[in-house]
Enzyme design. Structure first.
Site, PDB file in Angstrom:
ATOM      1  CG  HIS A 156      -5.712  -2.219   0.758  1.00 22.28           C
ATOM      2  ND1 HIS A 156      -5.188  -1.635  -0.566  1.00 22.28           N
ATOM      3  CD2 HIS A 156      -5.053  -1.405   1.346  1.00 22.28           C
ATOM      4  CE1 HIS A 156      -4.372  -1.028  -0.494  1.00 22.28           C
ATOM      5  NE2 HIS A 156      -4.075  -0.499   0.948  1.00 22.28           N
ATOM      6  CG  ASP A 202      -6.935  -2.990  -2.964  1.00 27.03           C
ATOM      7  OD1 ASP A 202      -7.271  -2.284  -2.407  1.00 27.03           O
ATOM      8  OD2 ASP A 202      -5.844  -3.284  -2.861  1.00 27.03           O
ATOM      9  CB  SER A 220      -0.972   0.009   1.152  1.00 26.25           C
ATOM     10  OG  SER A 220      -1.810   1.242   1.181  1.00 26.25           O
TER      11      SER A 220
END
Length: 475
Positions: free
Chosen positions: A444, A414, A244
């Site tokens: 995610h 996601d 991320s």
């Protein structure tokens, strides 16, 4: 509106559980059944009430996924859902929910060294070095990696910490699996989180301490961490794994600093982010008002967002051990929906370590990215941008100059690293991509918390590093 009812119901029930946990019986099974029963009745009527959007295929697909998930739980019942998803597991509170990152490591039989890197602007960044388990150490004493042991740096995402890499069982956590594979594993912590909460010049209760976003993480934290690790290990190059925000600061930091980039052998980007214009879920509802929200919170002195405290850790342990399904659904409201891979029996562990805190400015920077759709530096406003950048608008990062091999692991479900934004990333760095895998059922957090990441992501990373090392040995 119906979807938002679900979101608010989950959040309200989550809070209710935390508030009332001291006033209800301590039999977690009884409490869990009662609360799950209440939610089940709500879900039964909710699934069919979600309207279809015939004009928007993308929205329709997302709603259909949600409808299917709700109907699955409502039709088959929570008991069968638990049996299928959590066979042979119990919902008892896990001791890992009470441990810090070092204890998570040593409790599994691995060694842990604590290190600290100092940035040029004074922040003290905590780094954990994971050594092999006692049962695997002998196996690699005569390894081909012994003289030139590959060094791997793991960098967490937004509101997270190094614990995310060792938060699951030893055979399903990337940090442990890399150590077992004979690699030299380092796990870093960004400024302002649980483990990097100090500055040699500024106390953390001063406003100036929190005047940073991921810009500073890319510009200052990355060089300090990487230079420290290469200095200790004498490695000329290291491997980088970012999840991320950890991938975002890599793309922006390494494309802006070629000297630093020369020290990276390969980037493994999990839930990769460079653009955020297609972020979905409740987060997006606040984006149009991010400027007003930021100014108000900044005015009243709210500078640290969602820090890890003894209270939040206790609430996370209690609520998620009593009603793990609630925590599972709360996760899905911002990460994306995937019942298949979420390890519900670790919910209390996850939410005793997450969130780990960041600055209000960092969160506002994300809101700016979502609003603009660009990979831009922090926008201080028309006048202050002139002071910081010499121009009235926030500059755009040119990540197309990145010149490091990149392996992408993205998720089809996601909501934060949306497939459309990942497609923009591909266009920007297409010349550097050596591996690209879109995992259709991944949300995610499946990349760090999921039960299927071991086989679908971690083993592939280990394989690629081994191939790279074998190629280098033959040169």
């Amino acid at each position: 509106m119906t979807i938002m009812k679900l979101v608010w119901a989950i959040l309200l029930l989550f809070v209710f559980c935390g508030i009332s946990s001291n006033a209800v019986p301590t039999d977690s099974v009884t409490i869990n059944k009662a609360l799950d029963g209440t939610l089940l009745k709500y879900l039964e009527g909710l699934a069919d009430s979600i309207p279809k959007d015939e004009k928007n295929d993308e929205t329709s697909d997302r709603i259909e996924q949600l409808r299917e998930a709700l109907k699955e739980i409502a039709f088959f019942g929570l008991e069968k859902h638990e049996k299928e998803m959590e066979k042979g597991r119990t919902l008892s509170r896990d001791e890992d929910s009470k441990r810090n990152v070092s204890e998570l490591i040593t409790s599994k039989g691995y060694s842990c060294e604590e290190h600290t890197a100092q940035t040029v602007d004074g922040y003290l960044l905590s780094i954990q070095r994971v050594g092999p388990n006692s049962t695997t150490k002998a196996k690699f004493e005569k390894s081909i990696f012994n003289k030139t042991k590959p060094v791997v740096l793991l960098q967490h995402g937004l509101l997270d910490a190094s614990s995310t890499w060792v938060i699951n069982q030893a055979d399903n956590s990337l940090g442990f699996m890399l150590a077992d594979a004979g690699f030299d594993v380092w796990m870093s912590n960004s400024r302002g989180n649980t483990y990097s909460h100090s500055n040699v010049n500024i106390k953390d209760n001063r406003r100036k301490f929190w005047e940073f976003s991921w810009d500073e993480m890319a510009k200052y934290d990355l060089p300090a961490t990487i230079d420290y690790i290469t200095g200790v290990t004498n490695a000329s190059q290291i491997y980088y794994v970012g999840h991320s925000q950890g991938s975002l600061i890599a793309f922006t930091g390494f494309s802006s600093n070629t000297t630093l980039a020369s020290k990276i052998k390969q980037i493994f980007a999990l839930a990769p982010i460079s653009h955020a214009g297609h972020v979905k879920g409740p987060i997006r509802l606040a984006v149009p008002f991010h400027g007003v929200i930021y100014d108000f919170l900044n005015l009243i002195g709210y500078e640290e967002v969602l820090p890890s405290t003894s209270i939040t850790r206790a609430v996370g342990r209690t609520v998620c051990s009593i009603a793990p399904l609630f925590c599972e659904l709360v996760t899905f409201t911002f990460a994306g929906i995937d019942f298949y891979a979420y390890n519900r029996t670790r919910s209390d562990v996850f939410y005793s370590h997450f969130p780990a805190g960041t600055s209000l400015q960092d969160v506002n920077h994300w809101a700016q990215m979502i609003h603009s759709g660009d990979t831009q530096m922090y926008d201080y406003g028309w006048h202050d941008n002139k002071k910081h950048y010499g121009q009235h608008t926030a500059p755009i990062y040119n990540i197309s100059t990145l010149d490091i091999p990149v392996s992408l692991f993205s998720g089809g479900r996601d909501w934060l690293a949306d497939p459309k934004d990942v497609e923009k990333l591909r266009a920007d760095i297409n010349h550097t991509i050596v591996y690209d895998n879109t995992l259709d059922r991944f949300d995610h957090l499946d990349f760090v918390w999921g039960t299927t990441a071991k086989d679908r992501v971690y083993k592939e990373i280990i394989l690629q590093i081994r191939k790279s090392e074998a190629t280098n040995d033959n040169v």
